[in-house]
Design a protein around this motif. Sequence first.
Motif, PDB file in Angstrom:
ATOM      1  N   PRO A   1       0.830  -1.215   0.000  1.00  0.00           N
ATOM      2  CA  PRO A   1       0.000   0.000   0.000  1.00  0.00           C
ATOM      3  C   PRO A   1       0.865   1.267   0.000  1.00  0.00           C
ATOM      4  N   ILE A   2       1.923   1.249   0.774  1.00  0.00           N
ATOM      5  CA  ILE A   2       2.885   2.362   0.793  1.00  0.00           C
ATOM      6  C   ILE A   2       4.221   1.800   0.331  1.00  0.00           C
ATOM      7  N   GLN A   3       4.855   2.493  -0.622  1.00  0.00           N
ATOM      8  CA  GLN A   3       6.146   1.993  -1.098  1.00  0.00           C
ATOM      9  C   GLN A   3       7.310   2.604  -0.337  1.00  0.00           C
ATOM     10  N   CYS A   4       7.079   3.817   0.190  1.00  0.00           N
ATOM     11  CA  CYS A   4       8.192   4.484   0.855  1.00  0.00           C
ATOM     12  C   CYS A   4       7.696   5.376   1.995  1.00  0.00           C
ATOM     13  N   GLY A   5       8.246   5.161   3.192  1.00  0.00           N
ATOM     14  CA  GLY A   5       7.939   6.026   4.323  1.00  0.00           C
ATOM     15  C   GLY A   5       8.906   7.206   4.311  1.00  0.00           C
ATOM     16  N   LEU A   6       8.382   8.407   4.473  1.00  0.00           N
ATOM     17  CA  LEU A   6       9.235   9.604   4.490  1.00  0.00           C
ATOM     18  C   LEU A   6       9.271  10.107   5.926  1.00  0.00           C
ATOM     19  N   LEU A   7      10.435  10.020   6.562  1.00  0.00           N
ATOM     20  CA  LEU A   7      10.496  10.239   7.994  1.00  0.00           C
ATOM     21  C   LEU A   7      11.519  11.311   8.385  1.00  0.00           C
ATOM     22  N   PRO A   8      11.084  12.515   8.730  1.00  0.00           N
ATOM     23  CA  PRO A   8      12.038  13.480   9.299  1.00  0.00           C
ATOM     24  C   PRO A   8      12.415  13.007  10.705  1.00  0.00           C
ATOM     25  N   LEU A   9      13.710  13.051  11.027  1.00  0.00           N
ATOM     26  CA  LEU A   9      14.154  12.511  12.321  1.00  0.00           C
ATOM     27  C   LEU A   9      13.502  13.243  13.488  1.00  0.00           C
ATOM     28  N   SER A  10      13.350  14.575  13.308  1.00  0.00           N
ATOM     29  CA  SER A  10      12.759  15.376  14.383  1.00  0.00           C
ATOM     30  C   SER A  10      11.678  16.271  13.771  1.00  0.00           C
ATOM     31  N   LYS A  11      10.737  16.664  14.629  1.00  0.00           N
ATOM     32  CA  LYS A  11       9.663  17.552  14.157  1.00  0.00           C
ATOM     33  C   LYS A  11      10.234  18.833  13.555  1.00  0.00           C
ATOM     34  N   LYS A  12      11.416  19.234  14.097  1.00  0.00           N
ATOM     35  CA  LYS A  12      12.054  20.477  13.613  1.00  0.00           C
ATOM     36  C   LYS A  12      12.463  20.365  12.143  1.00  0.00           C
ATOM     37  N   LEU A  13      12.590  19.127  11.669  1.00  0.00           N
ATOM     38  CA  LEU A  13      13.050  18.938  10.287  1.00  0.00           C
ATOM     39  C   LEU A  13      11.894  18.745   9.305  1.00  0.00           C
ATOM     40  N   GLU A  14      10.674  18.941   9.820  1.00  0.00           N
ATOM     41  CA  GLU A  14       9.506  18.644   8.990  1.00  0.00           C
ATOM     42  C   GLU A  14       9.513  19.423   7.671  1.00  0.00           C
ATOM     43  N   GLU A  15       9.778  20.735   7.809  1.00  0.00           N
ATOM     44  CA  GLU A  15       9.701  21.577   6.606  1.00  0.00           C
ATOM     45  C   GLU A  15      10.748  21.231   5.549  1.00  0.00           C
ATOM     46  N   PRO A  16      12.054  21.209   5.949  1.00  0.00           N
ATOM     47  CA  PRO A  16      13.047  20.849   4.906  1.00  0.00           C
ATOM     48  C   PRO A  16      12.845  19.424   4.372  1.00  0.00           C
ATOM     49  N   ALA A  17      12.379  18.524   5.232  1.00  0.00           N
ATOM     50  CA  ALA A  17      12.153  17.141   4.759  1.00  0.00           C
ATOM     51  C   ALA A  17      11.041  17.132   3.718  1.00  0.00           C
ATOM     52  N   GLN A  18       9.981  17.886   3.991  1.00  0.00           N
ATOM     53  CA  GLN A  18       8.870  17.992   3.020  1.00  0.00           C
ATOM     54  C   GLN A  18       9.400  18.504   1.698  1.00  0.00           C
ATOM     55  N   ALA A  19      10.173  19.609   1.781  1.00  0.00           N
ATOM     56  CA  ALA A  19      10.657  20.242   0.554  1.00  0.00           C
ATOM     57  C   ALA A  19      11.509  19.264  -0.242  1.00  0.00           C
ATOM     58  N   ALA A  20      12.333  18.482   0.469  1.00  0.00           N
ATOM     59  CA  ALA A  20      13.256  17.588  -0.245  1.00  0.00           C
ATOM     60  C   ALA A  20      12.549  16.329  -0.761  1.00  0.00           C
ATOM     61  N   LEU A  21      11.571  15.825   0.000  1.00  0.00           N
ATOM     62  CA  LEU A  21      11.047  14.492  -0.317  1.00  0.00           C
ATOM     63  C   LEU A  21       9.669  14.478  -0.982  1.00  0.00           C
TER      64      LEU A  21
ATOM     65  N   ASP B   1       4.254   7.790   2.457  1.00  0.00           N
ATOM     66  CA  ASP B   1       3.557   8.161   3.691  1.00  0.00           C
ATOM     67  C   ASP B   1       4.518   9.035   4.484  1.00  0.00           C
ATOM     68  N   PHE B   2       4.113  10.269   4.734  1.00  0.00           N
ATOM     69  CA  PHE B   2       4.966  11.201   5.488  1.00  0.00           C
ATOM     70  C   PHE B   2       4.598  11.052   6.955  1.00  0.00           C
ATOM     71  N   ASP B   3       5.549  10.598   7.785  1.00  0.00           N
ATOM     72  CA  ASP B   3       5.218  10.300   9.184  1.00  0.00           C
ATOM     73  C   ASP B   3       6.208  11.000  10.107  1.00  0.00           C
ATOM     74  N   VAL B   4       5.658  11.878  10.980  1.00  0.00           N
ATOM     75  CA  VAL B   4       6.549  12.639  11.878  1.00  0.00           C
ATOM     76  C   VAL B   4       6.382  12.271  13.346  1.00  0.00           C
ATOM     77  N   THR B   5       5.374  11.434  13.652  1.00  0.00           N
ATOM     78  CA  THR B   5       5.089  11.258  15.084  1.00  0.00           C
ATOM     79  C   THR B   5       5.723   9.999  15.667  1.00  0.00           C
ATOM     80  N   GLY B   6       6.338  10.169  16.854  1.00  0.00           N
ATOM     81  CA  GLY B   6       6.940   9.038  17.575  1.00  0.00           C
ATOM     82  C   GLY B   6       8.420   8.919  17.276  1.00  0.00           C
ATOM     83  N   SER B   7       9.068   8.045  18.056  1.00  0.00           N
ATOM     84  CA  SER B   7      10.513   7.851  17.853  1.00  0.00           C
ATOM     85  C   SER B   7      10.735   7.196  16.497  1.00  0.00           C
ATOM     86  N   ILE B   8      11.968   7.324  16.004  1.00  0.00           N
ATOM     87  CA  ILE B   8      12.232   6.766  14.663  1.00  0.00           C
ATOM     88  C   ILE B   8      12.061   5.242  14.671  1.00  0.00           C
TER      89      ILE B   8
END
Length: 444
Positions: free
Chosen positions: A350-370, A380-387
Motif C-alpha cells: 500500500p505504501i512503497q516508501c515512508g518519508l520520515l524526518p528525524l525530528s519535528k524540527k526537520l519537517e519543513e526541509p524534509a517535506q521540501a526535499a522528499l 507516507d509522510f510520518d513525523v510522530t513518535g521515535s524513529i
Amino acid sequence: MAEQTIPLMENLVSLCKRRGFIFPSSEIYGGFGGFWDYGPLGVALKRNVENLWWNFMVERRDNVVGLDSSIICHPRVWKASGHVDHFSDLMIDCKGCKRRFRDDQVEAGKCPFCGSLELTEPRQFNLMMQTYIGPVFDEEHRAYLRAETCQPIFVDFDSIRISSRQKLPFGIAQIGKAFRNEINPRNFTFRSREFSQMEMEFFVHPSEDMQWFEYWKSERTRYYRDALKFDMDKLRIHDHGPDELAHYAKCALDFQFEFPFGWQELEGVHHRGDYDLRQHSEYSEKDLVYFDDQTRERFYPVVIETSVGLDRTILALLCAAYDEDEAETKKEDKEVDRRVVMRFPAAVAPIQCGLLPLSKKLEEPAQAALQPLRERFRCDFDVTGSIGKRYRRQDEIGTPFCLTFDFDSLEDHSVTIRHRDTMEQERIPLDQIENELAARLAAF
Ligand code: ATP
C-alpha cells in the motif's frame, strides 16, 4: 488443522483491523456476516492488485479488451445462464443450535458447531441475491444482483466484438462486484457474500480450444510467479475430475493457495464450451454466432475463462506476507524484541516508501526535499513518535523502504534509506534518490 492456523489468522485479522486494512462492515451495529469494508490501506492494496491484474490481462495485450457492466441486468440473463434454476448449494439445518451449514461441511451426520445429531434433510438453497426494480414488489419486478461478472461479458459479446473490431481469438475482461447469498460465510474474507471478481473470457475457434486452455494455464502461472511474486510452494494446480466438472465444461482446473486453514481455491480456469453464447442466443433470440469472413464459417466460439476473486487474492497476499522476526534493537535484559512485518512485494505494498524526518524540527526541509517523490511513488509522510517506532509501524504495513531525513541531511544533502526485510541502512544523495528508489522497488 495445523497448530499455527488459528493464531496466524487471529493475528492477521487483528492487524487488518488495527491498521485499517479490512474490518467488518457495519461494525458499530455488530457487523454483518459475510460483508467487509476495506480501510485506507486495504483500498490501496486492492487497487494495486486490480491494476496489476488489469495490466497483465488487458493493457499488455492487443487481443483482450475491457468491460464495466451494470451489476443488475435483465433477469432473463440469469435464467439463460442457469443460475435462477440451478445456482444452489445443499444446506442442512441443525435443530439443536439452529445453525445452517453447507452439506459438505457436515460430517457423519453431526452438527459441526454443537455436535447435535438432530439435523434436517439436505435442501437446495439458491445463492442468487434478489431485489425488486420499480415501485411494485412482485414476481414480475424481481431482479438479481449478479452472481458472477462473466455473464454480462457473454451478453455484450457482439457489441464489444463489433465496436473493438476484434476477430477470434480474443478476450473480454471485467473486474467488479459479485454477490452470493453464501450459507456460511467464513475464514475472514475467503467466503463473503459480497466480493469482487477479476474475470476474462477468451473466445476461440473450437479446433483451437485446448491450445488456448494450456496457454492461459501457463499465463496465469506466470502472473502469480512474476507479477504477484508468490512463493510457488504455496500454489498448486488441481485438475477437475469428471465429477467436479460443470455439465457444459470440457475441462477445468483450480489454482489453489495454501491458506492457514488449508489448500483452497483461489482461481478457476474453465473450458466453458459454447454453452453461454448458445444459451443467450436462445433466450434473447439474438443470434450470437460468429462469422469468420476468411473461411466463411459460422460457429459459436468456445470460451476459455480465467476467474479469480480479488478478495481471495488479497487474503492470500496478506497470509503470505505476515511474518514476525527479531527487530534491530534488542532490549538490555536480552529479551528479544519481536516485530511484525508484512513482506508484501513492492508492486502491491500500500505504501512503497515512508518519508520520515528525524525530528519535528526537520519537517519543513524534509517535506521540501522528499515531497516530489510522491508524484512517482506511494509515500507516507510520518513525523510522530521515535524513529524506531515509526520504522516498526511501516514494517507492520509492509512498506519496503523508509527514507530518514536527519540533521546531517541539511549539510550533506543525503538521506538514510532503510530496507524493510534486511533492516540495512545506507546513505544516499538526495539528487539520486528518485532513480535509486525506482531501481530498488523494481528489484524488490
Ligand atoms: P467456491 O467453490 O470456493 O465456492 P466457486 O468454484 O463457486 O468457488 P467460481 O464461481 O468459479 O467459484 O468463482 C470464481 C472465483 O471467485 C473463485 O475462484 C473465488 O476466488 C471467487 N469467489 C467465489 N465465491 C466467492 C465468495 N463467496 N467469496 C469470495 N470470493 C469468491
